[in-house]
Scaffold this motif. Structure first.
Motif, PDB file in Angstrom:
ATOM      1  N   THR A  41       0.843  -1.185   0.000  1.00 43.77           N
ATOM      2  CA  THR A  41       0.000   0.000   0.000  1.00 43.77           C
ATOM      3  C   THR A  41       0.877   1.233   0.000  1.00 43.77           C
ATOM      4  O   THR A  41       1.984   1.225   0.539  1.00 43.77           O
ATOM      5  N   TYR A  90      -2.088   5.887  -3.634  1.00 49.68           N
ATOM      6  CA  TYR A  90      -3.230   5.018  -3.905  1.00 49.68           C
ATOM      7  C   TYR A  90      -4.196   5.037  -2.726  1.00 49.68           C
ATOM      8  O   TYR A  90      -5.009   4.135  -2.576  1.00 49.68           O
ATOM      9  N   GLY A  91      -4.103   6.073  -1.896  1.00 48.60           N
ATOM     10  CA  GLY A  91      -5.027   6.204  -0.782  1.00 48.60           C
ATOM     11  C   GLY A  91      -4.889   5.118   0.255  1.00 48.60           C
ATOM     12  O   GLY A  91      -5.848   4.790   0.958  1.00 48.60           O
ATOM     13  N   ASN A  92      -3.689   4.552   0.362  1.00 49.94           N
ATOM     14  CA  ASN A  92      -3.436   3.481   1.333  1.00 49.94           C
ATOM     15  C   ASN A  92      -4.291   2.243   1.112  1.00 49.94           C
ATOM     16  O   ASN A  92      -4.515   1.463   2.022  1.00 49.94           O
ATOM     17  N   LYS A  93      -4.768   2.046  -0.107  1.00 50.54           N
ATOM     18  CA  LYS A  93      -5.499   0.805  -0.408  1.00 50.54           C
ATOM     19  C   LYS A  93      -4.483  -0.267  -0.780  1.00 50.54           C
ATOM     20  O   LYS A  93      -3.421   0.008  -1.319  1.00 50.54           O
ATOM     21  N   LEU A  94      -4.827  -1.498  -0.515  1.00 46.45           N
ATOM     22  CA  LEU A  94      -3.916  -2.602  -0.778  1.00 46.45           C
ATOM     23  C   LEU A  94      -3.897  -2.952  -2.268  1.00 46.45           C
ATOM     24  O   LEU A  94      -4.946  -3.018  -2.904  1.00 46.45           O
ATOM     25  N   ASN A 147      -2.927   1.176   6.579  1.00 46.39           N
ATOM     26  CA  ASN A 147      -1.781   0.389   7.041  1.00 46.39           C
ATOM     27  C   ASN A 147      -2.151  -0.564   8.166  1.00 46.39           C
ATOM     28  O   ASN A 147      -1.411  -0.740   9.140  1.00 46.39           O
ATOM     29  N   TYR A 160     -13.853  -6.825  -3.402  1.00 47.38           N
ATOM     30  CA  TYR A 160     -12.842  -7.239  -4.355  1.00 47.38           C
ATOM     31  C   TYR A 160     -13.423  -8.302  -5.279  1.00 47.38           C
ATOM     32  O   TYR A 160     -14.342  -9.043  -4.922  1.00 47.38           O
ATOM     33  N   GLN A 175      -6.434  -6.159   6.337  1.00 49.30           N
ATOM     34  CA  GLN A 175      -7.832  -6.313   5.975  1.00 49.30           C
ATOM     35  C   GLN A 175      -8.249  -7.749   6.281  1.00 49.30           C
ATOM     36  O   GLN A 175      -7.487  -8.690   6.080  1.00 49.30           O
TER      37      GLN A 175
END
Lengths: 113, 112
Positions: free
Chosen positions: A93, A97-101, B98, B35, B101
């Motif tokens: 991340t 990318y806005g801290n998205k994975l 950070n 997703y 998920q």
């Protein structure tokens, strides 16, 4: 990691040996990295994470190594067991990318008994 | 992860139908994600939400919409399903940036 299409790389190891799964990440500004394990029919399961201010982190039977110079991440599994057989994903991340994975395509780990 | 529940687990439907996939969580997390996973590919982000009033497009949002009805619920809709939307769909939650998920066990969607 980058997509490798339909053919995921596969790592076959003997039960009891150590496994090393590698991942090349894409952005030098990435500041957080995570490894997931996905078994058939299940969602990804968190294994271990590491922040960019570290180069090594250990968990139970697992170690993550981060080499920012070459943008490389690895997951080491000690004394691999049949239950470790799964697909392993790395993810990164970064702020832009806005801290998205952002996920890699995955590596299949097969443990031979 | 039993704390993130997706329904249905499997669905087969026809082209042109409207479909809704539901996700509920008991983790108390503010952030929720949808997703898509295709064979041999990593997970790709469709939509995400950081709280009840927040909806954001991910990298592949075309053909999808979402609704965040409550902190615990985040649903994904396909307004008019097409065969190339056949895939595994995963919902995830997190506490913030950070942070790991946490994923549900997915919905396998087949569109004929």
């Amino acid at each position: 990691g980058e997509s490798v299409g339909l053919h995921l790389p596969t790592l076959s190891v003997q039960e009891g040996d150590n496994s090393i799964i590698n991942c090349a990440y894409s952005n030098s500004a990435s500041d957080y990295f995570i490894w997931y394990k996905q078994e058939s029919g299940k969602g990804p399961q968190f294994i271990i994470d590491i922040r960019s201010n570290m180069d090594k982190r250990q968990g139970q039977r697992v170690t993550v190594l981060l080499n920012k110079t070459v943008k490389h991440l690895s997951l080491q599994i000690a004394a691999t067991q049949p239950g470790d057989s799964a697909v392993y994903f790395c993810a990164e991340t970064y702020m832009e990318y806005g801290n998205k994975l952002v996920f890699g395509a995955g590596t299949i780990l097969r443990v031979k008994s | 992860d039993a704390d993130v529940t997706q329904t249905p687990r499997n669905r087969i439907t026809k082209t042109g139908k409207r479909i809704m996939l539901e996700c509920s969580q008991t983790k108390g997390h503010d952030r929720m994600y949808w997703y898509r996973q295709d064979p041999g590919l990593g997970l790709r982000l469709i939509y995400y939400s950081f709280d009840v009033k927040d909806i954001n497009k991910g990298e592949i949002s075309d053909g999808y919409s979402v609704s965040r009805q409550a902190q615990a619920k985040f649903s994904l809709s396909l307004e008019s399903a097409i065969p190339n939307q056949t895939a595994l769909y995963f919902c995830a939650t997190s506490t913030g940036p950070n942070q790991p998920q946490h994923f549900g066990d997915g919905t396998r969607l087949s569109i004929l």
